[in-house]
Design a protein around this motif. Structure first.
Motif, PDB file in Angstrom:
ATOM      1  N   LEU A   1       0.852  -1.180   0.000  1.00 12.16           N
ATOM      2  CA  LEU A   1       0.000   0.000   0.000  1.00 12.16           C
ATOM      3  C   LEU A   1       0.890   1.234   0.000  1.00 12.16           C
ATOM      4  CD1 LEU A   1      -2.831   1.376   0.348  1.00 12.16           C
ATOM      5  CD2 LEU A   1      -2.395   1.293   2.817  1.00 12.16           C
ATOM      6  N   TYR A   2       0.641   2.124  -0.975  1.00 11.14           N
ATOM      7  CA  TYR A   2       1.413   3.363  -1.078  1.00 11.14           C
ATOM      8  C   TYR A   2       0.469   4.545  -0.873  1.00 11.14           C
ATOM      9  CZ  TYR A   2       4.263   7.127  -3.012  1.00 11.14           C
ATOM     10  OH  TYR A   2       4.960   8.299  -3.192  1.00 11.14           O
ATOM     11  N   ARG A   3       0.715   5.317   0.188  1.00  9.91           N
ATOM     12  CA  ARG A   3      -0.095   6.505   0.474  1.00  9.91           C
ATOM     13  C   ARG A   3       0.561   7.716  -0.181  1.00  9.91           C
ATOM     14  NH1 ARG A   3       0.409   3.637   5.174  1.00  9.91           N
ATOM     15  NH2 ARG A   3      -1.500   2.791   6.105  1.00  9.91           N
ATOM     16  N   TYR A   4       0.079   8.039  -1.361  1.00  6.46           N
ATOM     17  CA  TYR A   4       0.650   9.180  -2.093  1.00  6.46           C
ATOM     18  C   TYR A   4       0.418  10.469  -1.308  1.00  6.46           C
ATOM     19  CZ  TYR A   4       1.435  12.515  -5.853  1.00  6.46           C
ATOM     20  OH  TYR A   4       1.896  13.563  -6.609  1.00  6.46           O
ATOM     21  N   ASN A   5      -0.782  10.641  -0.804  1.00  8.07           N
ATOM     22  CA  ASN A   5      -1.124  11.733   0.095  1.00  8.07           C
ATOM     23  C   ASN A   5      -2.426  11.353   0.785  1.00  8.07           C
ATOM     24  OD1 ASN A   5      -3.192  12.306  -1.793  1.00  8.07           O
ATOM     25  ND2 ASN A   5      -1.860  13.757  -2.887  1.00  8.07           N
ATOM     26  N   ASP A   6      -3.001  12.304   1.516  1.00 10.21           N
ATOM     27  CA  ASP A   6      -4.235  11.993   2.241  1.00 10.21           C
ATOM     28  C   ASP A   6      -5.396  11.710   1.302  1.00 10.21           C
ATOM     29  OD1 ASP A   6      -2.941  12.295   4.629  1.00 10.21           O
ATOM     30  OD2 ASP A   6      -3.578  14.384   4.931  1.00 10.21           O
ATOM     31  N   GLU A   7      -5.300  12.190   0.074  1.00  8.80           N
ATOM     32  CA  GLU A   7      -6.401  12.028  -0.863  1.00  8.80           C
ATOM     33  C   GLU A   7      -6.285  10.764  -1.715  1.00  8.80           C
ATOM     34  OE1 GLU A   7      -6.535  15.502  -3.250  1.00  8.80           O
ATOM     35  OE2 GLU A   7      -7.173  16.828  -1.612  1.00  8.80           O
ATOM     36  N   GLN A   8      -5.073  10.265  -1.921  1.00  9.55           N
ATOM     37  CA  GLN A   8      -4.888   9.155  -2.852  1.00  9.55           C
ATOM     38  C   GLN A   8      -4.027   8.054  -2.241  1.00  9.55           C
ATOM     39  OE1 GLN A   8      -4.458  10.068  -7.175  1.00  9.55           O
ATOM     40  NE2 GLN A   8      -3.880  12.115  -6.450  1.00  9.55           N
ATOM     41  N   GLN A   9      -4.465   6.826  -2.491  1.00 15.51           N
ATOM     42  CA  GLN A   9      -3.692   5.646  -2.102  1.00 15.51           C
ATOM     43  C   GLN A   9      -3.667   4.672  -3.279  1.00 15.51           C
ATOM     44  OE1 GLN A   9      -6.718   6.111   0.053  1.00 15.51           O
ATOM     45  NE2 GLN A   9      -5.574   7.854   0.841  1.00 15.51           N
ATOM     46  N   PHE A  10      -2.515   4.044  -3.478  1.00 18.49           N
ATOM     47  CA  PHE A  10      -2.351   3.017  -4.498  1.00 18.49           C
ATOM     48  C   PHE A  10      -1.993   1.704  -3.805  1.00 18.49           C
ATOM     49  CE2 PHE A  10      -1.379   7.062  -6.426  1.00 18.49           C
ATOM     50  CZ  PHE A  10      -1.954   7.005  -7.689  1.00 18.49           C
ATOM     51  N   TRP A  11      -2.494   0.605  -4.318  1.00 15.77           N
ATOM     52  CA  TRP A  11      -2.174  -0.686  -3.719  1.00 15.77           C
ATOM     53  C   TRP A  11      -2.050  -1.747  -4.808  1.00 15.77           C
ATOM     54  CZ3 TRP A  11      -5.472  -4.630  -4.750  1.00 15.77           C
ATOM     55  CH2 TRP A  11      -6.776  -4.305  -5.120  1.00 15.77           C
ATOM     56  N   ALA A  12      -1.351  -2.810  -4.485  1.00 11.62           N
ATOM     57  CA  ALA A  12      -1.204  -3.947  -5.401  1.00 11.62           C
ATOM     58  C   ALA A  12      -0.994  -5.196  -4.568  1.00 11.62           C
ATOM     59  CB  ALA A  12      -0.038  -3.731  -6.358  1.00 11.62           C
ATOM     60  N   GLY A  13      -1.382  -6.333  -5.131  1.00 13.49           N
ATOM     61  CA  GLY A  13      -1.218  -7.572  -4.376  1.00 13.49           C
ATOM     62  C   GLY A  13      -1.341  -8.799  -5.245  1.00 13.49           C
ATOM     63  N   ALA A  14      -0.944  -9.913  -4.672  1.00 10.30           N
ATOM     64  CA  ALA A  14      -1.070 -11.218  -5.326  1.00 10.30           C
ATOM     65  C   ALA A  14      -1.332 -12.250  -4.247  1.00 10.30           C
ATOM     66  CB  ALA A  14       0.196 -11.562  -6.104  1.00 10.30           C
ATOM     67  N   GLY A  15      -2.137 -13.249  -4.583  1.00 12.13           N
ATOM     68  CA  GLY A  15      -2.444 -14.287  -3.607  1.00 12.13           C
ATOM     69  C   GLY A  15      -3.006 -15.530  -4.258  1.00 12.13           C
TER      70      GLY A  15
ATOM     71  N   ASN B   1      -7.974 -30.162  -5.847  1.00 10.97           N
ATOM     72  CA  ASN B   1      -8.701 -29.021  -5.302  1.00 10.97           C
ATOM     73  C   ASN B   1      -8.728 -27.868  -6.299  1.00 10.97           C
ATOM     74  OD1 ASN B   1      -9.171 -30.305  -2.844  1.00 10.97           O
ATOM     75  ND2 ASN B   1      -7.242 -29.582  -1.977  1.00 10.97           N
ATOM     76  N   GLU B   2      -9.888 -27.232  -6.412  1.00 11.65           N
ATOM     77  CA  GLU B   2      -9.980 -26.029  -7.226  1.00 11.65           C
ATOM     78  C   GLU B   2      -9.149 -24.925  -6.572  1.00 11.65           C
ATOM     79  OE1 GLU B   2     -14.083 -25.272  -9.057  1.00 11.65           O
ATOM     80  OE2 GLU B   2     -14.560 -26.379  -7.223  1.00 11.65           O
ATOM     81  N   SER B   3      -8.434 -24.170  -7.388  1.00  8.05           N
ATOM     82  CA  SER B   3      -7.599 -23.088  -6.846  1.00  8.05           C
ATOM     83  C   SER B   3      -7.637 -21.890  -7.785  1.00  8.05           C
ATOM     84  CB  SER B   3      -6.146 -23.555  -6.665  1.00  8.05           C
ATOM     85  OG  SER B   3      -5.538 -23.811  -7.923  1.00  8.05           O
ATOM     86  N   VAL B   4      -7.291 -20.731  -7.227  1.00  8.36           N
ATOM     87  CA  VAL B   4      -7.207 -19.509  -8.021  1.00  8.36           C
ATOM     88  C   VAL B   4      -6.033 -18.679  -7.531  1.00  8.36           C
ATOM     89  CG1 VAL B   4      -8.863 -18.342  -6.495  1.00  8.36           C
ATOM     90  CG2 VAL B   4      -8.422 -17.430  -8.775  1.00  8.36           C
ATOM     91  N   THR B   5      -5.290 -18.146  -8.482  1.00  9.60           N
ATOM     92  CA  THR B   5      -4.217 -17.201  -8.196  1.00  9.60           C
ATOM     93  C   THR B   5      -4.598 -15.871  -8.815  1.00  9.60           C
ATOM     94  OG1 THR B   5      -2.557 -18.964  -8.204  1.00  9.60           O
ATOM     95  CG2 THR B   5      -1.773 -16.696  -8.459  1.00  9.60           C
ATOM     96  N   THR B   6      -4.606 -14.820  -7.999  1.00  9.13           N
ATOM     97  CA  THR B   6      -5.083 -13.514  -8.451  1.00  9.13           C
ATOM     98  C   THR B   6      -4.016 -12.451  -8.241  1.00  9.13           C
ATOM     99  OG1 THR B   6      -7.402 -14.023  -8.019  1.00  9.13           O
ATOM    100  CG2 THR B   6      -6.807 -11.702  -8.074  1.00  9.13           C
ATOM    101  N   VAL B   7      -3.851 -11.626  -9.256  1.00  9.60           N
ATOM    102  CA  VAL B   7      -3.027 -10.422  -9.171  1.00  9.60           C
ATOM    103  C   VAL B   7      -3.956  -9.238  -9.392  1.00  9.60           C
ATOM    104  CG1 VAL B   7      -1.101  -9.127 -10.144  1.00  9.60           C
ATOM    105  CG2 VAL B   7      -1.001 -11.634 -10.045  1.00  9.60           C
ATOM    106  N   ASP B   8      -3.920  -8.275  -8.485  1.00  3.88           N
ATOM    107  CA  ASP B   8      -4.790  -7.117  -8.640  1.00  3.88           C
ATOM    108  C   ASP B   8      -4.086  -5.855  -8.155  1.00  3.88           C
ATOM    109  OD1 ASP B   8      -4.860  -7.817  -5.982  1.00  3.88           O
ATOM    110  OD2 ASP B   8      -7.020  -8.110  -5.869  1.00  3.88           O
ATOM    111  N   MET B   9      -4.616  -4.740  -8.575  1.00  6.38           N
ATOM    112  CA  MET B   9      -4.077  -3.443  -8.159  1.00  6.38           C
ATOM    113  C   MET B   9      -5.215  -2.443  -8.140  1.00  6.38           C
ATOM    114  SD  MET B   9      -2.012  -2.325 -11.616  1.00  6.38           S
ATOM    115  CE  MET B   9      -1.059  -3.827 -11.550  1.00  6.38           C
ATOM    116  N   GLY B  10      -5.082  -1.433  -7.278  1.00  9.77           N
ATOM    117  CA  GLY B  10      -6.182  -0.494  -7.151  1.00  9.77           C
ATOM    118  C   GLY B  10      -5.738   0.905  -6.775  1.00  9.77           C
ATOM    119  N   HIS B  11      -6.712   1.810  -6.852  1.00 10.51           N
ATOM    120  CA  HIS B  11      -6.481   3.220  -6.562  1.00 10.51           C
ATOM    121  C   HIS B  11      -7.687   3.769  -5.825  1.00 10.51           C
ATOM    122  CE1 HIS B  11      -6.642   7.596  -8.053  1.00 10.51           C
ATOM    123  NE2 HIS B  11      -5.696   7.547  -7.137  1.00 10.51           N
TER     124      HIS B  11
END
Length: 706
Positions: free
Chosen positions: A427-441, A490-500
């Motif tokens: 999680l990257y807090r650019y400032n109080d108004e904007q945050q960027f995040w990314a992840g994988a699991g 077993n059914e499985s899922v790998t997800t990569v996502d990013m958000g703003h």
């Protein structure tokens, strides 16, 4: 579950045109209001994303802007003012969720595609207690309900959450959070009445026992038609008790409750040993589902560590032919949040779940009483366990950058497998108004009894074709079996996502996500062969009436990739108006081999079904307090059309508008609501091959006396 349905007459779209005009004009209108009107309108403190806290992501209280994942919160105000009659319907407010209404009071819900009745990739909980069915590892939505006034919020995690929640949190988590009993003191009564024999009554009473202990009890009953235009009554009765004990460093919550649903339907069965002229037998069927639960949640704070103990027991059963059985579940989960220093916090935990099942065995003489479809097991009784341990480290890498690393190890005795479910997020807090995040699991689906311990069947007909002419010359009754397969992976899922996340002001929040998911070992039809032809079976036995039997098994040969975009906007242009908007774009590319349904031109099968689903989902909710004591709320929902080479999955686009008009003279007066679901909508199917539904009008009155 589906039954024959009837059609109603068409209606003029005039009402829908008026509602569309209101929807897009109310947001630009501002009325002068007094203090009463302000009490009825929503508060920014409650509804702004910047001020909403959730507990489901890391099993602790966090502001949404501190979370490196896609999260959406449906508030109590949104639920109440949407005019919905079920928890499932309310989920349409969140991006990525496709809610399909398959009857007047039954739904199927999926997140990020792969929509089907037995959807098993979304973990559903009430106050952290899983309400999934061990039979299919999915949710029977007609059994999930409570008094809406007692719901604090619904937290929706979009994306894999296997580290903290384990099996079934593959595409996401829905956690229905109910209010602390200290916030529900006094009497609450609600009654509703409407079309198609809809009647509902709710009563809840909360009391303060002493300075530390509060409690409430509720009862809820619903009666209505189950299908449009048919005399098939549906009833739902449930009740429960919640008690909360609070000290400075300790909190304990105790809950107990139960439910029962009943519906009556036209039905039939086949007796293949009777005279052929009487092989078809009309009858009625009474379907029930019932369950009970008890849970204890214990929170203890010592210095820099918070300890938690969650324990619940659940029993549920149904006689529905495709899901008949009884299940008894005991679950215990413990965890600890420890602050290692100012930069690092560690969460460790583990749990055990024990499930005892009693499913339907094969009857002694199956072919003397064959229903249209059903499910039986050659191993009807058994006990299985799930054991897990997990750890997650949250680190403050700099003033603006935080990381989350975690993993869970989970053992499933049903198929004797061990799975690792890791995740990594920034999680990257650019400032109080904007945050960027990314992840994988990575996350897995809890193995179910449906595909490993039970055989499903349905009745059909084989048409005999004359080869020289190509014309049909005869037909024979057929039973199609899908048999259990204990070798499934077993059914499985790998997800990569990013958000703003963008919050330019206290009145506007914009939350957007891009995602890509890769699924492995999805369930599909497996190898098939004719077990019996003209009554002569491969094992030497014979069937009556020269029957045919087609036998196939469950397979894990299906893979899929999904990708898409989700956005949610909350905007309060005036003190009296709020707009909640969500949009989702979802695409699926499923692949498999070794079965006729894997062909690119196949008209049926899971591959074709997954590749032909609505790509665009839109929700636009307008909440308007237009005069002292008055509210007008509109909700526009849109699902895009499906066009495929297989016309079976073709579906037109669906757009509906719901309206709620409410009046409450004073805060302690009763509230009266007129609600119209799908204004002036002609009879339509929410999905191909589902029951027809149309406009529903009802009145609701409630009174909260504290």
């Amino acid at each position: 579950m589906s039954f024959p349905v009837c059609h109603h007459s068409k209606r003029s779209p005039l009402g829908q045109q008026i509602a569309i005009l209101l929807l897009f004009t109310c947001a630009t209108t501002q009325a002068s209001v007094d203090e009463l009107e302000r009490l009825m309108s929503m508060s920014l403190d409650e509804l702004s994303n910047a001020d909403i806290s959730v507990t489901s992501v890391a099993k602790k209280n966090q502001s949404i802007n501190e979370i490196p994942a896609a999260v959406y919160v449906i508030t109590n105000e949104q639920i109440r003012r949407s005019g919905v009659r079920s928890v499932a319907e309310a989920l349409s407010l969140a991006p990525g969720l496709q809610v399909t209404r398959i009857s007047e009071f039954n739904w199927q819900v999926s997140l990020r595609g792969l929509n089907e009745v037995l959807f098993n990739k979304l973990l559903i909980m009430i106050d952290g207690r899983s309400v999934y069915s061990p039979l299919m590892s999915g949710t029977f939505w007609h059994t999930v309900d409570t008094v809406f006034e007692d719901i604090a919020r619904i937290e929706v995690i979009q994306g894999t959450a296997g580290t903290m929640w384990g099996g079934n949190a593959a595409n996401g988590v829905v956690n229905i959070i109910t209010k602390n009993s200290r916030d529900t003191l006094g009497h609450y009564t609600e009654v509703a009445y409407g079309e198609r024999d809809y009647q509902e009554i709710n009563y809840r009473y909360g009391a303060r026992i002493n300075d530390r202990l509060t409690a409430r009890a509720f009862i809820k009953g619903v009666n209505a038609d189950y299908y449009l235009g048919q005399d098939d009554n549906w009833r739902n009765l449930r009740g429960g008790i919640r008690a909360d004990y609070e000290e400075t460093h300790r909190q304990v919550t105790f809950q107990v409750g139960g439910y029962q649903t009943r519906s009556e339907h036209y039905w039939y069965y086949m007796n293949f040993y009777s005279d052929p002229a009487n092989v078809f037998n009309e009858t009625d069927i009474n379907i029930y589902a019932r369950g009970a639960y008890v849970s204890i949640d214990w929170f203890e704070q010592h210095h820099d560590t918070q300890y938690e103990l969650h324990m619940w027991m659940d029993t549920n059963s149904t006689n529905e032919p495709s899901a008949a059985g009884e299940f008894y579940t005991f679950d215990i989960d413990t965890l600890a949040h420890t602050s290692l220093n100012h930069q690092h916090e560690l969460t460790v935990g583990g749990g055990v779940r024990v499930i005892h099942r009693r499913t339907e065995p094969y009857p002694d003489n199956f072919y003397s009483y064959v229903e249209p479809w059903g499910r039986y097991s050659r191993d009807p009784k058994g006990t299985d366990i799930i054991v897990n341990g997990y750890a997650q480290l949250e680190s403050q890498l700099s003033d603006k950058l935080t990381s989350t690393l975690g993993g869970k190890i989970e053992y499933f005795s049903l198929n004797d497998t061990v799975e690792f479910q890791p995740q990594a997020r920034l999680l990257y807090r650019y400032n109080d108004e904007q945050q960027f995040w990314a992840g994988a699991g990575r996350a897995v689906v809890t193995p179910s009894f449906v595909d490993t311990k039970t055989d499903a069947y349905f009745l059909g007909t084989v048409t005999i074709i004359d080869k020289p002419t190509g014309l049909p010359i005869d037909s024979k009754p057929t039973v199609v079996y899908t048999t259990a397969n204990q070798e499934l992976k077993n059914e499985s899922v790998t997800t990569v996502d990013m958000g703003h996340r963008y919050t330019p002001s206290s009145s506007l929040n914009i939350d957007s996500t891009l995602f890509y998911s890769q699924y492995k070992n999805l369930r599909m039809e497996g190898n098939s062969e004719w077990g019996c032809i003209y009554g002569q079976c491969n094992d030497g036995s014979t069937l009556p009436l020269e029957m045919f039997a087609l036998i196939e098994n469950y397979s894990d040969a299906l893979d899929a990739d999904t990708y898409g975009f989700e956005t949610a906007i909350r905007w309060t242009p005036f003190d009296t108006v709020m707009i909640n908007t969500s949009y989702s774009y979802i695409r699926t590319d499923a692949t498999c081999s070794g079965h006729v349904s894997c062909d690119t031109t196949s008209p049926s099968g899971y591959k074709t079904k997954y590749n032909n689903q609505p790509a665009h989902l839109v929700s636009l909710q307008s909440l308007w307090s237009f005069a002292p004591g008055w509210q007008l709320d509109l909700w526009y929902k849109h699902k895009s059309a499906v066009t495929s080479e297989s016309t079976y999955f073709d579906a037109p686009s669906i757009s509906t508008i719901d309206m709620r008009l409410a009046w409450q003279q004073q805060q302690n007066w009763p509230r009266v609501e007129l609600i119209i679901d799908a204004i002036d909508k002609d009879d339509y199917q929410d999905l191909t091959d589902k029951a027809y539904i149309d406009e529903t009008v009802f009145l609701r009155a409630s009174w909260n006396i504290q």
